[in-house]
Scaffold this motif. Structure first.
Motif, PDB file in Angstrom:
ATOM      1  N   VAL A 179       0.865  -1.185   0.000  1.00 29.67           N
ATOM      2  CA  VAL A 179       0.000   0.000   0.000  1.00 29.67           C
ATOM      3  C   VAL A 179       0.903   1.237   0.000  1.00 29.67           C
ATOM      4  N   ALA A 180       0.800   2.049  -1.037  1.00 31.39           N
ATOM      5  CA  ALA A 180       1.690   3.206  -1.168  1.00 31.39           C
ATOM      6  C   ALA A 180       0.893   4.474  -1.433  1.00 31.39           C
ATOM      7  N   HIS A 181       1.397   5.559  -0.878  1.00 33.36           N
ATOM      8  CA  HIS A 181       0.719   6.857  -0.934  1.00 33.36           C
ATOM      9  C   HIS A 181       1.654   7.880  -1.577  1.00 33.36           C
ATOM     10  N   ALA A 182       1.174   8.527  -2.634  1.00 30.33           N
ATOM     11  CA  ALA A 182       2.003   9.512  -3.333  1.00 30.33           C
ATOM     12  C   ALA A 182       1.454  10.911  -3.095  1.00 30.33           C
ATOM     13  N   ILE A 183       2.324  11.796  -2.622  1.00 32.71           N
ATOM     14  CA  ILE A 183       1.931  13.187  -2.406  1.00 32.71           C
ATOM     15  C   ILE A 183       2.281  13.971  -3.667  1.00 32.71           C
ATOM     16  N   VAL A 184       1.277  14.213  -4.474  1.00 25.94           N
ATOM     17  CA  VAL A 184       1.488  14.913  -5.739  1.00 25.94           C
ATOM     18  C   VAL A 184       1.368  16.409  -5.450  1.00 25.94           C
ATOM     19  N   TRP A 189       4.270   2.913 -11.536  1.00 27.55           N
ATOM     20  CA  TRP A 189       4.688   1.587 -11.999  1.00 27.55           C
ATOM     21  C   TRP A 189       5.883   1.076 -11.196  1.00 27.55           C
ATOM     22  N   GLN A 190       6.832   1.952 -10.965  1.00 29.84           N
ATOM     23  CA  GLN A 190       8.020   1.524 -10.210  1.00 29.84           C
ATOM     24  C   GLN A 190       7.659   1.157  -8.768  1.00 29.84           C
ATOM     25  N   LEU A 191       6.683   1.842  -8.199  1.00 29.30           N
ATOM     26  CA  LEU A 191       6.203   1.423  -6.866  1.00 29.30           C
ATOM     27  C   LEU A 191       5.621   0.011  -6.942  1.00 29.30           C
ATOM     28  N   HIS A 192       4.880  -0.229  -8.004  1.00 25.79           N
ATOM     29  CA  HIS A 192       4.243  -1.541  -8.149  1.00 25.79           C
ATOM     30  C   HIS A 192       5.268  -2.673  -8.243  1.00 25.79           C
ATOM     31  N   VAL A 193       6.361  -2.443  -8.923  1.00 23.53           N
ATOM     32  CA  VAL A 193       7.324  -3.532  -9.145  1.00 23.53           C
ATOM     33  C   VAL A 193       8.400  -3.597  -8.058  1.00 23.53           C
ATOM     34  N   GLN A 194       8.295  -2.768  -7.021  1.00 22.60           N
ATOM     35  CA  GLN A 194       9.285  -2.867  -5.936  1.00 22.60           C
ATOM     36  C   GLN A 194       9.249  -4.256  -5.298  1.00 22.60           C
ATOM     37  N   HIS A 195      10.440  -4.700  -4.909  1.00 21.96           N
ATOM     38  CA  HIS A 195      10.559  -5.963  -4.199  1.00 21.96           C
ATOM     39  C   HIS A 195       9.974  -5.823  -2.793  1.00 21.96           C
ATOM     40  N   PHE A 208       9.707  -2.080   0.279  1.00 28.55           N
ATOM     41  CA  PHE A 208       8.520  -1.299  -0.096  1.00 28.55           C
ATOM     42  C   PHE A 208       8.687   0.173   0.280  1.00 28.55           C
ATOM     43  N   THR A 209       8.218   1.045  -0.579  1.00 31.78           N
ATOM     44  CA  THR A 209       8.056   2.457  -0.239  1.00 31.78           C
ATOM     45  C   THR A 209       6.611   2.684   0.168  1.00 31.78           C
ATOM     46  N   GLN A 210       6.403   3.282   1.350  1.00 31.84           N
ATOM     47  CA  GLN A 210       5.031   3.564   1.771  1.00 31.84           C
ATOM     48  C   GLN A 210       4.600   4.940   1.282  1.00 31.84           C
ATOM     49  N   GLU A 211       5.535   5.865   1.229  1.00 37.09           N
ATOM     50  CA  GLU A 211       5.152   7.230   0.847  1.00 37.09           C
ATOM     51  C   GLU A 211       6.280   7.939   0.117  1.00 37.09           C
ATOM     52  N   LEU A 212       5.929   8.675  -0.893  1.00 37.76           N
ATOM     53  CA  LEU A 212       6.892   9.535  -1.583  1.00 37.76           C
ATOM     54  C   LEU A 212       6.159  10.773  -2.071  1.00 37.76           C
ATOM     55  N   ASP A 213       6.948  11.793  -2.366  1.00 35.54           N
ATOM     56  CA  ASP A 213       6.400  13.022  -2.920  1.00 35.54           C
ATOM     57  C   ASP A 213       6.797  13.137  -4.389  1.00 35.54           C
ATOM     58  N   ILE A 214       6.029  13.894  -5.128  1.00 36.26           N
ATOM     59  CA  ILE A 214       6.286  14.108  -6.557  1.00 36.26           C
ATOM     60  C   ILE A 214       6.014  15.581  -6.838  1.00 36.26           C
ATOM     61  N   ARG A 215       7.032  16.289  -7.317  1.00 34.16           N
ATOM     62  CA  ARG A 215       6.790  17.705  -7.649  1.00 34.16           C
ATOM     63  C   ARG A 215       7.759  18.174  -8.732  1.00 34.16           C
ATOM     64  N   ALA A 229       8.675  15.785 -12.241  1.00 34.34           N
ATOM     65  CA  ALA A 229       8.082  14.905 -11.224  1.00 34.34           C
ATOM     66  C   ALA A 229       9.153  14.290 -10.333  1.00 34.34           C
ATOM     67  N   PHE A 230       9.962  15.163  -9.756  1.00 32.21           N
ATOM     68  CA  PHE A 230      11.017  14.691  -8.847  1.00 32.21           C
ATOM     69  C   PHE A 230      10.414  14.229  -7.516  1.00 32.21           C
ATOM     70  N   THR A 231      10.972  13.149  -6.992  1.00 34.17           N
ATOM     71  CA  THR A 231      10.709  12.751  -5.608  1.00 34.17           C
ATOM     72  C   THR A 231      11.840  13.277  -4.736  1.00 34.17           C
ATOM     73  N   GLN A 232      11.485  13.996  -3.674  1.00 32.20           N
ATOM     74  CA  GLN A 232      12.533  14.480  -2.770  1.00 32.20           C
ATOM     75  C   GLN A 232      12.813  13.466  -1.675  1.00 32.20           C
ATOM     76  N   GLU A 233      11.779  12.748  -1.256  1.00 33.75           N
ATOM     77  CA  GLU A 233      11.974  11.811  -0.148  1.00 33.75           C
ATOM     78  C   GLU A 233      11.063  10.610  -0.270  1.00 33.75           C
ATOM     79  N   LEU A 234      11.601   9.473   0.042  1.00 32.17           N
ATOM     80  CA  LEU A 234      10.785   8.254   0.131  1.00 32.17           C
ATOM     81  C   LEU A 234      11.369   7.374   1.217  1.00 32.17           C
ATOM     82  N   ASP A 235      10.554   6.431   1.651  1.00 29.34           N
ATOM     83  CA  ASP A 235      10.996   5.453   2.643  1.00 29.34           C
ATOM     84  C   ASP A 235      11.118   4.086   1.975  1.00 29.34           C
ATOM     85  N   ILE A 236      11.930   3.248   2.572  1.00 26.91           N
ATOM     86  CA  ILE A 236      12.147   1.893   2.057  1.00 26.91           C
ATOM     87  C   ILE A 236      12.190   0.956   3.250  1.00 26.91           C
ATOM     88  N   ARG A 237      11.312  -0.013   3.276  1.00 29.82           N
ATOM     89  CA  ARG A 237      11.345  -0.957   4.408  1.00 29.82           C
ATOM     90  C   ARG A 237      10.735  -2.293   4.002  1.00 29.82           C
TER      91      ARG A 237
END
Lengths: 245, 245, 245, 245
Positions: C184-189, C222-228, C232-239, D231-239
């Motif tokens: 489950v991943a959340h993107a802050i656009v 898509w890259q979030l979907h194919v993460q191992h 997992f990334t739970q949250e990222l920002d996009i700007r 569409a740059f990501t500045q921060e993400l988590d990995i776990r």
């Protein structure tokens, strides 16, 4: 019965002075500053109001100098214990393009924020621990943060690095020392302080109370100090009602 | 000269009662609860101490019911203005696997956190605006948050959704109404409250003060209320000295 | 061998369309929208490129309508399993003074953010659970957030409340379902999407790439979907590179 | 036409090695480590797979040593430009009661996190700026963070201070350099890396994929590098999927 004193590191015309005056209503107050001119008037002001104050010239970023300052406290206030300590030291924080910063700029920024705090907390925490449980309120270590504690703005990297570090270490100390009875609290002061030196500096369109009154910060610091240990605040923000955030 | 009163929505044995008692030292206090049994003893306790209190049976999640409650205030305290309002309503928050939650569970969780707050703030903010600048302290809207305001834990999704929403709306209201003189503050209460109903519930290994004293929360709420407008706190946390966080 | 499909709820000219096109390179794609006009061209575009797409008219905020939509999927793609679901529904979010908001405005804002998501996640999570471990990538629930997921701006309270709630519930679902194999991943656009409808709207001084290309969001999804699953990334920002934040 | 290379500072058996291997599929890779033993096998492995790698012995915390390392790059890869730089240096982070920490412990923790990064970013950002706009992807500065970037745990104060500082400075650099075309991204790696040295160390009950595969981090780093500048990501988590957080 033990006597208790409060300690302010980073004494100036704003938060340091106001906090000294506020805590002087309850305790003798010790003021640390690099120059006597930073504390002399405050000492007089406190004494004039019937309080007790001791000014000590020291550089908190210099561990040896700081060590001596605490020895001076032992001489000036023999047998007194530390009730509350405020870390209000501010390194300079001129806005500057990152690639123009020198190694000296960084060292100055770090020394004046996090490194000085490491010295300060290593000296004060053992004292605060011994004040528990006799002190009238939970022994308290207060830390003054800033907007840059939460947000690294462009061209404020060195300052933000220091302030982020201070916040991170403050959190860690809260987790380690609160269970031992010491309250560690971090205040994010988000606005311009209303001090004479900044009178020319207009913020928030110059509206009344658009700058933070130092006395209001001091009152919040006092209220943090007297919080019951079942309900410690670790972090709060302080900003003028008209501040954009 | 105007008279002022304080209002507590969500009155129970813990934070609501203690805040009512604390604010009753300065103002007549109005108590909202769905059942008279939630406020009757508190009203008596306040009156016994020489204060003034009015209990009103209402469901804050029901806009019509709430509207009538404010009409009742007008009758009981004619000409009085609102000095401070505390939103302390708690929806239920039983831990439950997400896929077992029903639509009713969600509605209950949302109604009892964010929807009721929307009603409450739409009624109180216009009143608080008219109290400025005559009120003795900046008119204040206080919001009780929880650990779940910052962290969505597994199987607490409905509760976290409501508490996150409350925090987001609270921030927005602070940004909109602070420049108009109204202080909106959000407290993250991170711990178990020490109330009779939870006496059997051991936390923090049962150490002394391992649960939050409601009186300590109430005192912090009062201090938020009396903050000077040049130094408003928008958010703070409250937790026992031994709480893991 | 099972076949897998991707699902996009909230299909429009921006993120929804681009994500559909990106995921259609790997899966048949199902598009949910309230009006066929929102998905018809996208379905054609995908088919034209040799992919497979199904458009379904449904209102995600209406649990009954949504239930029927999933039955339609069963008919159109019999035996297929859900590989990834994107929740990209946006309630309206007109800026409006808080005291001018009506109960209808709030309900619309909540329905279009958090309530519709509750419906959507209750339908998709059981399907995603059954896709584990056969799916080619960890079954994924993607959530589109916004600046308002982190910051409640003045006069955007209803929107912020919904977006905060979405983030809180998303976190809770990540903690509950990740250990069961669902990502489950959340993107802050955080920026304006570059879509034809907003061509007239100048941001970031009109510099090249000052608006977010939907294709770039889709690629990150898509890259979030194919993460191992070990990372997992739970949250990222996009700007955009020029966005102030 | 310019040629481009990638640079990894902090090369070890985990993230550094995996990222080197991943970026070597596209660029010659330069590896910085204090001891040749940290990079020799990786250089061989990359060459064995047909890639190009250069190992350089240097101490990133020492500005003079680092300066010489970049001169060596100029000699080894004449005319090449920097496409991407990963700061993956880790100071030690033994858990230790705060009052047992020595000045040396602090200096080591700060030098190995924030001070070394200041050196590294002052050397790499000018190079990354000159790579824009010719580079195949936005020139990228990647920073490896940790759980301690967001949370100061008890007895991890020195480590948290350094990691908080790194995050704050990284944010500031993103705000300053993104508008100039350079992507600065910070990854919060929240879990134990699956490296041979930690084989004996059981986490998450020893379940499969309970430790983070370095290759998965490297893939996420690569995807950050190739993000479109709108569409740059500045921060993400990995776990790991089973990690408590």
């Amino acid at each position: 019965m033990s006597k208790f004193y409060a300690l302010i590191a980073g004494t100036g015309a704003g938060t340091g002075r106001a906090t000294a005056l506020r805590f002087a209503q309850a305790y003798p107050v010790v003021l640390f500053a690099r120059n006597p001119s930073s504390y002399e008037d405050i000492v007089k002001e406190i004494e004039h109001k019937g309080g007790q104050a001791v000014g000590i010239t020291t550089d908190v970023a210099d561990a040896q100098s700081l060590r001596r300052a605490f020895q001076t406290i032992d001489q000036k206030l023999p047998g007194s214990k530390l009730a509350a300590a405020l870390y209000n030291v501010n390194g300079g924080f001129a806005k500057k393009p990152f690639l123009e910063l020198t190694a000296q700029d960084f060292d100055a920024a770090f020394d004046g924020t996090i490194k000085a705090f490491v010295n300060f907390s290593q000296e004060t925490l053992p004292l605060l621990l011994t004040s528990f449980p006799d002190a009238p309120h939970p022994p308290t270590l207060l830390i003054t943060g800033a907007t840059a504690s939460l947000k690294g703005s462009a061209q404020f990297g060195a300052f933000a690095a220091g302030k982020f570090a201070l916040r991170g270490l403050g959190q860690s100390l809260a987790r380690e020392f609160a269970p031992q009875g010491v309250h560690v609290a971090h205040a994010i002061v988000d606005g311009v302080i209303d001090i004479p030196r900044l009178d020319h500096f207009t913020v928030n369109n110059g509206v009344e109370d658009g700058k933070i009154r130092p006395e209001a910060i001091a009152e919040t610091y006092w209220q943090l100090h007297v919080q019951h240990r079942s309900a410690f605040t670790q972090e709060l923000d302080i900003r003028p009602y008209v501040e954009k955030f």
